[in-house]
Design a protein around this motif. Structure first.
Motif, PDB file in Angstrom:
ATOM      1  N   LEU A 164     121.960  38.200  30.919  1.00  0.00           N
ATOM      2  CA  LEU A 164     122.011  37.295  32.064  1.00  0.00           C
ATOM      3  C   LEU A 164     122.941  37.880  33.117  1.00  0.00           C
ATOM      4  CD1 LEU A 164     121.192  34.507  33.210  1.00  0.00           C
ATOM      5  CD2 LEU A 164     123.219  33.570  32.050  1.00  0.00           C
ATOM      6  N   LEU A 165     122.380  38.192  34.281  1.00  0.00           N
ATOM      7  CA  LEU A 165     123.133  38.807  35.380  1.00  0.00           C
ATOM      8  C   LEU A 165     123.446  37.771  36.455  1.00  0.00           C
ATOM      9  CD1 LEU A 165     120.949  41.998  35.809  1.00  0.00           C
ATOM     10  CD2 LEU A 165     123.339  41.973  35.043  1.00  0.00           C
ATOM     11  N   ASN A 166     124.697  37.790  36.929  1.00  0.00           N
ATOM     12  CA  ASN A 166     125.031  36.924  38.054  1.00  0.00           C
ATOM     13  C   ASN A 166     124.816  37.678  39.369  1.00  0.00           C
ATOM     14  OD1 ASN A 166     127.330  38.532  38.487  1.00  0.00           O
ATOM     15  ND2 ASN A 166     128.779  36.943  37.892  1.00  0.00           N
ATOM     16  N   GLY A 167     125.164  37.069  40.479  1.00  0.00           N
ATOM     17  CA  GLY A 167     124.959  37.679  41.787  1.00  0.00           C
ATOM     18  C   GLY A 167     125.781  38.932  42.037  1.00  0.00           C
ATOM     19  N   ASP A 168     126.819  39.146  41.234  1.00  0.00           N
ATOM     20  CA  ASP A 168     127.651  40.353  41.342  1.00  0.00           C
ATOM     21  C   ASP A 168     127.266  41.409  40.313  1.00  0.00           C
ATOM     22  OD1 ASP A 168     129.221  39.248  43.422  1.00  0.00           O
ATOM     23  OD2 ASP A 168     130.472  38.192  41.955  1.00  0.00           O
ATOM     24  N   GLU A 201     115.977  33.127  36.316  1.00  0.00           N
ATOM     25  CA  GLU A 201     114.604  33.601  36.332  1.00  0.00           C
ATOM     26  C   GLU A 201     114.536  34.911  35.568  1.00  0.00           C
ATOM     27  OE1 GLU A 201     113.412  34.107  40.390  1.00  0.00           O
ATOM     28  OE2 GLU A 201     114.710  35.833  40.717  1.00  0.00           O
ATOM     29  N   ILE A 202     113.461  35.080  34.826  1.00  0.00           N
ATOM     30  CA  ILE A 202     113.244  36.315  34.081  1.00  0.00           C
ATOM     31  C   ILE A 202     112.869  37.403  35.074  1.00  0.00           C
ATOM     32  CG2 ILE A 202     111.792  37.474  32.366  1.00  0.00           C
ATOM     33  CD1 ILE A 202     111.450  34.697  31.014  1.00  0.00           C
ATOM     34  N   VAL A 203     113.583  38.527  35.011  1.00  0.00           N
ATOM     35  CA  VAL A 203     113.281  39.640  35.921  1.00  0.00           C
ATOM     36  C   VAL A 203     112.761  40.870  35.187  1.00  0.00           C
ATOM     37  CG1 VAL A 203     114.830  38.867  37.750  1.00  0.00           C
ATOM     38  CG2 VAL A 203     115.709  40.384  35.975  1.00  0.00           C
ATOM     39  N   LEU A 215     117.649  38.402  32.850  1.00  0.00           N
ATOM     40  CA  LEU A 215     117.470  37.228  33.690  1.00  0.00           C
ATOM     41  C   LEU A 215     118.503  37.252  34.809  1.00  0.00           C
ATOM     42  CD1 LEU A 215     117.261  36.105  30.438  1.00  0.00           C
ATOM     43  CD2 LEU A 215     116.231  34.267  31.719  1.00  0.00           C
ATOM     44  N   ARG A 216     118.109  36.729  35.946  1.00  0.00           N
ATOM     45  CA  ARG A 216     119.028  36.589  37.072  1.00  0.00           C
ATOM     46  C   ARG A 216     119.481  35.136  37.095  1.00  0.00           C
ATOM     47  NH1 ARG A 216     122.037  40.104  39.642  1.00  0.00           N
ATOM     48  NH2 ARG A 216     120.306  41.547  39.749  1.00  0.00           N
ATOM     49  N   PHE A 217     120.800  34.912  36.985  1.00  0.00           N
ATOM     50  CA  PHE A 217     121.357  33.570  37.003  1.00  0.00           C
ATOM     51  C   PHE A 217     121.250  32.996  38.403  1.00  0.00           C
ATOM     52  CE2 PHE A 217     125.254  30.744  36.925  1.00  0.00           C
ATOM     53  CZ  PHE A 217     124.694  29.782  36.111  1.00  0.00           C
ATOM     54  N   MET A 218     120.655  31.813  38.521  1.00  0.00           N
ATOM     55  CA  MET A 218     120.407  31.185  39.817  1.00  0.00           C
ATOM     56  C   MET A 218     121.338  29.996  40.069  1.00  0.00           C
ATOM     57  SD  MET A 218     118.052  33.253  40.609  1.00  0.00           S
ATOM     58  CE  MET A 218     117.281  32.628  42.078  1.00  0.00           C
ATOM     59  N   GLY A 219     122.196  29.711  39.111  1.00  0.00           N
ATOM     60  CA  GLY A 219     123.080  28.563  39.251  1.00  0.00           C
ATOM     61  C   GLY A 219     124.480  28.974  39.676  1.00  0.00           C
ATOM     62  N   ARG A 220     125.402  28.064  39.445  1.00  0.00           N
ATOM     63  CA  ARG A 220     126.823  28.300  39.703  1.00  0.00           C
ATOM     64  C   ARG A 220     127.535  28.343  38.366  1.00  0.00           C
ATOM     65  NH1 ARG A 220     127.335  23.419  43.828  1.00  0.00           N
ATOM     66  NH2 ARG A 220     125.802  24.145  45.308  1.00  0.00           N
ATOM     67  N   ASP A 221     128.708  28.932  38.347  1.00  0.00           N
ATOM     68  CA  ASP A 221     129.479  28.975  37.100  1.00  0.00           C
ATOM     69  C   ASP A 221     129.672  27.574  36.529  1.00  0.00           C
ATOM     70  OD1 ASP A 221     129.603  31.704  37.411  1.00  0.00           O
ATOM     71  OD2 ASP A 221     131.778  31.800  37.657  1.00  0.00           O
ATOM     72  N   LEU A 273     120.577  46.750  38.115  1.00  0.00           N
ATOM     73  CA  LEU A 273     121.792  46.505  38.898  1.00  0.00           C
ATOM     74  C   LEU A 273     121.562  46.888  40.346  1.00  0.00           C
ATOM     75  CD1 LEU A 273     124.612  47.731  36.495  1.00  0.00           C
ATOM     76  CD2 LEU A 273     123.581  45.468  36.666  1.00  0.00           C
ATOM     77  N   GLY A 274     122.061  46.058  41.228  1.00  0.00           N
ATOM     78  CA  GLY A 274     121.921  46.333  42.648  1.00  0.00           C
ATOM     79  C   GLY A 274     120.618  45.822  43.241  1.00  0.00           C
ATOM     80  N   ARG A 275     119.748  45.263  42.410  1.00  0.00           N
ATOM     81  CA  ARG A 275     118.480  44.700  42.889  1.00  0.00           C
ATOM     82  C   ARG A 275     118.554  43.186  42.899  1.00  0.00           C
ATOM     83  NH1 ARG A 275     113.588  46.716  39.634  1.00  0.00           N
ATOM     84  NH2 ARG A 275     114.426  48.622  38.804  1.00  0.00           N
ATOM     85  N   ARG A 276     118.035  42.587  43.910  1.00  0.00           N
ATOM     86  CA  ARG A 276     118.011  41.115  43.957  1.00  0.00           C
ATOM     87  C   ARG A 276     116.665  40.643  44.418  1.00  0.00           C
ATOM     88  NH1 ARG A 276     122.632  42.104  42.995  1.00  0.00           N
ATOM     89  NH2 ARG A 276     124.620  41.798  43.867  1.00  0.00           N
TER      90      ARG A 276
END
Length: 165
Positions: free
Chosen positions: A20-24, A74-76, A110-116, A162-165
């Motif tokens: 699970l990846l966050n925005g950073d 979301e699954i990436v 997965l890309r985390f779409m929520g907040r901590d 990494l580095g992709r959004r």
């Protein structure tokens, strides 16, 4: 403890794992309650069994909600193949009622779409007592030794995300 011959006859437990990846581009890891009680500082990415009739994609989102209290992701990406690991012999008779020799896992990024603040470890059956976001390359060094090769494979397979959004 089962003999090596008995262990070799046991199947692998079908399972999913999630990176699970966050925005950073940091990775979620949770500290396992069962190892924390023993004084160890063992972390892992969320993972869990696939229920009968469930697809791996369904399982990964269900497990995420069951383990960290949210499915805001979301699954990436999905691993190209199933990854396997064996339990150490002394754990085979204790874990999963002795029915499995280890796990075969389908891993998802997965890309985390929520907040901590959406993450809540106080789930119905808590598995983690703490969590943190860490660098991808640091993850294998945080896990229990018998899972490290699997985690290295996961890191290698998903590194290009990494580095992709």
């Amino acid at each position: 403890m089962p003999s090596p011959e008995e262990i070799a006859k046991l199947p692998y437990r079908p399972c999913v794992g999630m990176l699970l990846l966050n925005g950073d581009d940091k990775v979620f890891v949770g500290r396992r309650i069962d190892t924390a009680r023993e004084g160890d500082n063992i972390w892992q990415m969320p993972q869990g069994g696939i229920d009968e009739g469930e697809t791996p994609q369904e399982a990964v989102l269900r497990e995420m909600e069951e383990e960290i209290g949210t499915a805001k992701a979301e699954i990436v990406a999905e691993s190209r193949q199933w990854l396997h690991y064996d339990l150490p012999g002394h754990l085979v008779g204790k874990v999963w009622k002795g029915r499995y020799r280890g796990q075969k896992q389908r891993w998802f990024a997965l890309r985390f779409m929520g907040r901590d603040s959406d993450i809540d470890l106080a789930t119905e059956h808590p598995e983690f007592d703490a969590w943190q976001w860490v660098e991808l390359e640091d993850v294998p060094g945080l896990v229990i030794p018998f899972k490290r090769d699997t985690y290295r494979a996961v890191v290698s397979e998903f590194r290009d995300l990494l580095g992709r959004r």
